[in-house]
Design a protein around this motif. Structure first.
Motif, short mmCIF file in Angstrom:
data_model
loop_
_atom_site.label_atom_id
_atom_site.label_comp_id
_atom_site.label_asym_id
_atom_site.label_seq_id
_atom_site.Cartn_x
_atom_site.Cartn_y
_atom_site.Cartn_z
N GLU A 5 32.81 30.81 54.69
CA GLU A 5 34.26 30.84 54.50
C GLU A 5 34.60 31.21 53.05
N LYS A 6 33.87 30.61 52.11
CA LYS A 6 34.11 30.88 50.69
C LYS A 6 33.81 32.34 50.36
N LYS A 7 32.71 32.88 50.89
CA LYS A 7 32.33 34.28 50.67
C LYS A 7 33.38 35.22 51.25
N THR A 8 33.83 34.92 52.47
CA THR A 8 34.84 35.76 53.11
C THR A 8 36.13 35.77 52.29
N LYS A 9 36.55 34.61 51.86
CA LYS A 9 37.78 34.50 51.05
C LYS A 9 37.63 35.26 49.73
N SER A 10 36.48 35.12 49.10
CA SER A 10 36.21 35.81 47.85
C SER A 10 36.24 37.33 48.04
N ASP A 11 35.61 37.81 49.10
CA ASP A 11 35.58 39.25 49.37
C ASP A 11 36.97 39.79 49.68
N SER A 69 32.08 40.41 55.84
CA SER A 69 33.20 39.51 55.57
C SER A 69 34.50 40.04 56.17
N PHE A 70 34.72 41.34 56.03
CA PHE A 70 35.94 41.93 56.58
C PHE A 70 35.93 41.85 58.10
N ASP A 71 34.80 42.12 58.69
CA ASP A 71 34.65 42.03 60.13
C ASP A 71 34.95 40.60 60.60
N ARG A 72 34.37 39.63 59.93
CA ARG A 72 34.57 38.23 60.27
C ARG A 72 36.05 37.85 60.15
#
Length: 125
Positions: A5-11, A69-72
């Motif tokens: 979740e943190k990685k996705t938000k950061s990206d 991350s964008f896909d998720r």
């Protein structure tokens, strides 16, 4: 997973910063509100020109993780996205080309990777 979740938000923050700073792109919608065709057009220069804040290139696998991350994010917002679809052929090709270019420049080096033992060391052991 909290780290995911943190990685996705950061990206997504990197995406927003990039899209708001690029003078040639006039897009204010959230990623999930952009059509797949338009998103493919936007992701191509994103993958090609993206740099860290200090100007250094990202590692090839990091660029791929942006894609994940964008896909998720798009799947979580109800926008089913599959980068294997033909609508994303341009950005996939650009990403693969960029990854290849970075690998050829040595950006994919893994300095902490375990090295095989030499014959001399094997004999000592």
């Amino acid at each position: 997973n909290k780290n995911t979740e943190k990685k996705t938000k950061s990206d997504l923050c990197v995406w927003q910063r990039w899209i708001s700073q690029d003078q040639n792109i006039h897009e204010t919608r959230k990623m999930e509100d952009i059509s797949p065709e338009r998103l493919d057009i936007l992701l191509s220069p994103f993958f090609m020109r993206l740099r860290k804040q200090d100007g250094e290139e990202y590692k090839p696998q990091t660029l791929t993780s942006f894609q994940g991350s964008f896909d998720r994010h798009l799947r979580q917002t109800g926008k089913i996205l599959n980068y294997r679809r033909k609508e994303f052929s341009k950005s996939r090709a650009v990403l693969e080309s960029k990854r290849k270019s970075l690998r050829l420049q040595g950006k994919d080096q893994k300095p902490n990777k375990a090295q095989p033992l030499s014959q001399e060391v094997k004999q000592l052991v």
